[in-house]
Design a protein around this motif. Sequence first.
Motif, PDB file in Angstrom:
ATOM      1  N   SER A 395       2.266 -20.539   3.970  1.00  0.00           N
ATOM      2  CA  SER A 395       1.507 -21.791   3.901  1.00  0.00           C
ATOM      3  C   SER A 395       0.465 -21.718   2.774  1.00  0.00           C
ATOM      4  N   ASN A 396      -0.132 -20.550   2.537  1.00  0.00           N
ATOM      5  CA  ASN A 396      -1.046 -20.400   1.391  1.00  0.00           C
ATOM      6  C   ASN A 396      -0.287 -20.573   0.076  1.00  0.00           C
ATOM      7  N   ALA A 397       0.928 -19.969   0.021  1.00  0.00           N
ATOM      8  CA  ALA A 397       1.719 -20.050  -1.212  1.00  0.00           C
ATOM      9  C   ALA A 397       2.069 -21.508  -1.529  1.00  0.00           C
ATOM     10  N   ILE A 398       2.148 -22.364  -0.471  1.00  0.00           N
ATOM     11  CA  ILE A 398       2.411 -23.793  -0.687  1.00  0.00           C
ATOM     12  C   ILE A 398       1.104 -24.516  -1.041  1.00  0.00           C
ATOM     13  N   LYS A 399       0.041 -24.217  -0.202  1.00  0.00           N
ATOM     14  CA  LYS A 399      -1.244 -24.926  -0.376  1.00  0.00           C
ATOM     15  C   LYS A 399      -1.856 -24.691  -1.759  1.00  0.00           C
ATOM     16  N   TYR A 400      -1.747 -23.446  -2.224  1.00  0.00           N
ATOM     17  CA  TYR A 400      -2.407 -23.108  -3.493  1.00  0.00           C
ATOM     18  C   TYR A 400      -1.403 -23.053  -4.647  1.00  0.00           C
ATOM     19  N   ASN A 401      -0.343 -23.898  -4.513  1.00  0.00           N
ATOM     20  CA  ASN A 401       0.672 -23.957  -5.566  1.00  0.00           C
ATOM     21  C   ASN A 401       0.441 -25.195  -6.440  1.00  0.00           C
ATOM     22  N   SER A 423       5.686 -14.380  -3.346  1.00  0.00           N
ATOM     23  CA  SER A 423       5.058 -14.776  -4.619  1.00  0.00           C
ATOM     24  C   SER A 423       5.053 -16.288  -4.765  1.00  0.00           C
ATOM     25  N   ASP A 424       4.065 -16.753  -5.489  1.00  0.00           N
ATOM     26  CA  ASP A 424       4.044 -18.184  -5.808  1.00  0.00           C
ATOM     27  C   ASP A 424       3.701 -18.372  -7.264  1.00  0.00           C
ATOM     28  N   THR A 425       3.972 -19.564  -7.744  1.00  0.00           N
ATOM     29  CA  THR A 425       3.684 -19.876  -9.152  1.00  0.00           C
ATOM     30  C   THR A 425       2.483 -20.818  -9.207  1.00  0.00           C
ATOM     31  N   PHE A 441     -14.164 -15.908   6.260  1.00  0.00           N
ATOM     32  CA  PHE A 441     -14.666 -17.187   5.730  1.00  0.00           C
ATOM     33  C   PHE A 441     -14.646 -17.309   4.215  1.00  0.00           C
ATOM     34  N   PHE A 442     -13.988 -16.358   3.548  1.00  0.00           N
ATOM     35  CA  PHE A 442     -14.004 -16.451   2.079  1.00  0.00           C
ATOM     36  C   PHE A 442     -13.023 -17.517   1.604  1.00  0.00           C
ATOM     37  N   ARG A 443     -13.540 -18.496   0.899  1.00  0.00           N
ATOM     38  CA  ARG A 443     -12.693 -19.546   0.314  1.00  0.00           C
ATOM     39  C   ARG A 443     -13.158 -19.748  -1.119  1.00  0.00           C
ATOM     40  N   ILE A 444     -12.198 -19.925  -2.023  1.00  0.00           N
ATOM     41  CA  ILE A 444     -12.582 -20.108  -3.424  1.00  0.00           C
ATOM     42  C   ILE A 444     -12.721 -21.611  -3.668  1.00  0.00           C
ATOM     43  N   SER A 445     -13.905 -21.980  -4.179  1.00  0.00           N
ATOM     44  CA  SER A 445     -14.020 -23.421  -4.394  1.00  0.00           C
ATOM     45  C   SER A 445     -13.765 -23.728  -5.870  1.00  0.00           C
ATOM     46  N   THR A 453      -7.426 -28.003   2.925  1.00  0.00           N
ATOM     47  CA  THR A 453      -8.227 -27.587   4.089  1.00  0.00           C
ATOM     48  C   THR A 453      -7.887 -26.144   4.473  1.00  0.00           C
ATOM     49  N   GLY A 454      -8.848 -25.517   5.117  1.00  0.00           N
ATOM     50  CA  GLY A 454      -8.638 -24.116   5.548  1.00  0.00           C
ATOM     51  C   GLY A 454      -9.898 -23.578   6.184  1.00  0.00           C
ATOM     52  N   THR A 455      -9.779 -22.431   6.815  1.00  0.00           N
ATOM     53  CA  THR A 455     -10.953 -21.851   7.505  1.00  0.00           C
ATOM     54  C   THR A 455     -11.501 -20.628   6.780  1.00  0.00           C
ATOM     55  N   GLY A 456     -10.710 -20.062   5.880  1.00  0.00           N
ATOM     56  CA  GLY A 456     -11.150 -18.829   5.213  1.00  0.00           C
ATOM     57  C   GLY A 456     -10.995 -17.624   6.123  1.00  0.00           C
ATOM     58  N   LEU A 457     -10.242 -17.806   7.219  1.00  0.00           N
ATOM     59  CA  LEU A 457     -10.063 -16.675   8.144  1.00  0.00           C
ATOM     60  C   LEU A 457      -8.613 -16.177   8.168  1.00  0.00           C
ATOM     61  N   GLY A 458      -7.689 -16.987   7.559  1.00  0.00           N
ATOM     62  CA  GLY A 458      -6.256 -16.651   7.636  1.00  0.00           C
ATOM     63  C   GLY A 458      -5.956 -15.254   7.105  1.00  0.00           C
ATOM     64  N   LEU A 459      -6.440 -14.953   5.884  1.00  0.00           N
ATOM     65  CA  LEU A 459      -6.107 -13.648   5.296  1.00  0.00           C
ATOM     66  C   LEU A 459      -6.808 -12.500   6.027  1.00  0.00           C
ATOM     67  N   SER A 460      -7.995 -12.796   6.583  1.00  0.00           N
ATOM     68  CA  SER A 460      -8.673 -11.712   7.297  1.00  0.00           C
ATOM     69  C   SER A 460      -7.924 -11.388   8.595  1.00  0.00           C
TER      70      SER A 460
HETATM   71  P1  ADP Z   1      -7.784 -20.558   3.953  1.00  0.00           P
HETATM   72  O1  ADP Z   1      -7.842 -21.015   5.354  1.00  0.00           O
HETATM   73  O2  ADP Z   1      -8.905 -21.052   3.123  1.00  0.00           O
HETATM   74  O3  ADP Z   1      -6.469 -20.715   3.314  1.00  0.00           O
HETATM   75  P2  ADP Z   1      -7.305 -17.715   3.753  1.00  0.00           P
HETATM   76  O4  ADP Z   1      -8.058 -16.603   4.392  1.00  0.00           O
HETATM   77  O5  ADP Z   1      -5.882 -17.857   4.090  1.00  0.00           O
HETATM   78  O6  ADP Z   1      -8.123 -18.984   4.081  1.00  0.00           O
HETATM   79  O7  ADP Z   1      -7.441 -17.519   2.206  1.00  0.00           O
HETATM   80  C1  ADP Z   1      -8.710 -17.263   1.643  1.00  0.00           C
HETATM   81  C2  ADP Z   1      -8.828 -17.874   0.266  1.00  0.00           C
HETATM   82  O8  ADP Z   1      -8.020 -17.115  -0.637  1.00  0.00           O
HETATM   83  C3  ADP Z   1      -8.290 -19.268   0.157  1.00  0.00           C
HETATM   84  O9  ADP Z   1      -9.291 -20.203   0.475  1.00  0.00           O
HETATM   85  C4  ADP Z   1      -7.876 -19.367  -1.302  1.00  0.00           C
HETATM   86  O10 ADP Z   1      -9.005 -19.666  -2.092  1.00  0.00           O
HETATM   87  C5  ADP Z   1      -7.438 -17.952  -1.626  1.00  0.00           C
HETATM   88  N1  ADP Z   1      -5.976 -17.808  -1.535  1.00  0.00           N
HETATM   89  C6  ADP Z   1      -5.252 -17.376  -0.493  1.00  0.00           C
HETATM   90  N2  ADP Z   1      -3.926 -17.349  -0.783  1.00  0.00           N
HETATM   91  C7  ADP Z   1      -3.824 -17.809  -2.061  1.00  0.00           C
HETATM   92  C8  ADP Z   1      -2.719 -18.007  -2.957  1.00  0.00           C
HETATM   93  N3  ADP Z   1      -1.450 -17.762  -2.607  1.00  0.00           N
HETATM   94  N4  ADP Z   1      -2.997 -18.459  -4.203  1.00  0.00           N
HETATM   95  C9  ADP Z   1      -4.273 -18.705  -4.597  1.00  0.00           C
HETATM   96  N5  ADP Z   1      -5.342 -18.545  -3.785  1.00  0.00           N
HETATM   97  C10 ADP Z   1      -5.120 -18.093  -2.544  1.00  0.00           C
END
Ligand code: ADP
Length: 494
Positions: A395-401, A423-425, A441-445, A453-460
Amino acid sequence: MNEQTYILVIDDERGIREGCRRILEAENYSVETAENGKQGLDLIQSKPFDLILVDLMMPVMGGLEMMEKVMTDFPELIMIVITGYATIETAVDAMKHGAYDYIPKPFAPDQLLTVINRGLEKHRLQQQAKQLMEERDRRLLEVANEKSRIHTIVNSMGDAVLVINRDQQLVLWNPAAVKMLNITKKLKPGQDLTQIIFQPDLIQIINKAVDPKAAHYTSISEEIELSKPEAQTLMANVSVVRDENSEMLGVVCILRNITQLKKIDRVKSQFVSMVAHELRAPLSAIENYITTYLTGAAGDDPEFNRNMLERSRKRAHSLLNLVEDLLQISRMESQHVSRKKQLLDVSEIINNTVELLKTQAKDENIGFKIDVPKPCPTIEADRGEMEQLFTNFISNAIKYNVKNGNVSIIFESTENFLIMKISDTGIGISEEDLPHIFDDFFRISREETRYVTGTGLGLSIVKKIVESNLGRINVESELNKGTTFTITFPIKMN
Ligand code: ADP
């Protein structure tokens, strides 16, 4: 305990032997007899006696010869000599051979009993003295053992222990104290505290506790910060030791390193404040929408009002997601996750996840490429956790594509490991943000993520899942080019 008294009568005259037996048995003593020194010695060696009556002049082995042998082997045995020659010389000779007393022949029963009772009293006192000596030796051993036990306990304690007298001299210390306070000097009892410890805060607490003019402290507990050899926080507990007249004798100082606890405490408060911060934004947005609606400030346009309600619903939905993620993190940290580990074919989970997320990718026309070996090596993990892990990554690979971008999922395997690359492009992650993406809670603005939308907790959460399954996670990314997450799990086959 056997209270019976055993007496041996050794005399070659039958009349004396039997006479003595009669008198002594009438007094309830247990009596045995022997006809000469040799027979007497054999009996003494075969069983214990409290007292022996021995004649001097006997055939085979005389009294003096026998007594000499008894004295070396049984020094505690009371020997009373029966003699027909009651001279001073005979008496002295008998004493030299270890006799306690003597009785001249012929003797009356009460004369015999007087000598015997005196001898037995001596025997009793001798036994008592021996018992006292044994008791004292045992006590001394106990004290020595106790001392060494206390020494071992104090020395093996993880907390630092310092015992200081009222003149502020060192009395006792343990290795933890030397290490914690970085004491480099060789310590000796009686050393002045200020010559050894260079932590002004600690010296100040001890001063306060031992100062006779200060308040009557029982103990003082304070945190102290050390800067050398490294920054540490210690909890110092200084207890005042007094004698029965309340006279102060000194202090026992226990130091505990609480640096880690303080750190955990800080992280916890930071976490709480982060959570509060994350909850506030959507909640206040929802409140604003509702207020606008209720006050009529939004006007009568049904389309506009519906739009506001729709936005509130979205914010409430993202709040729910956040709370779900928080609950999961807290479950994982408190180790209360019930995992049902089983052998899994992850390729099947990947296919299902991609199918589910395809609608999300449709708007941006994102394509998928899945390259997994058949049959796919299995891993041992919890199905639910694996579904969540791949859902987050894909879902991140789609959201941040980007529009018309691609997502590829490629599996490779070595003898022991399954290596999964997602991998994503997409928009990529900058070098400076990369180390933080697994933080809570880390999210890149960025402009591109403004409406994502996101919580910044998925990757953690994902990181915790990987670690709890003995896996490894790695990320490579290039800004505006794309990102690759590599997850490695140990292969487990049937
Ligand atoms: P979120 O709920 O914001 O997606 P995640 O913990 O999943 O939270 O990811 C943290 C942050 O890492 C995201 O907000 C995004 O900025 C960055 N990120 C995660 N996956 C990708 C990705 N595939 N490409 C670019 N940025 C990503």
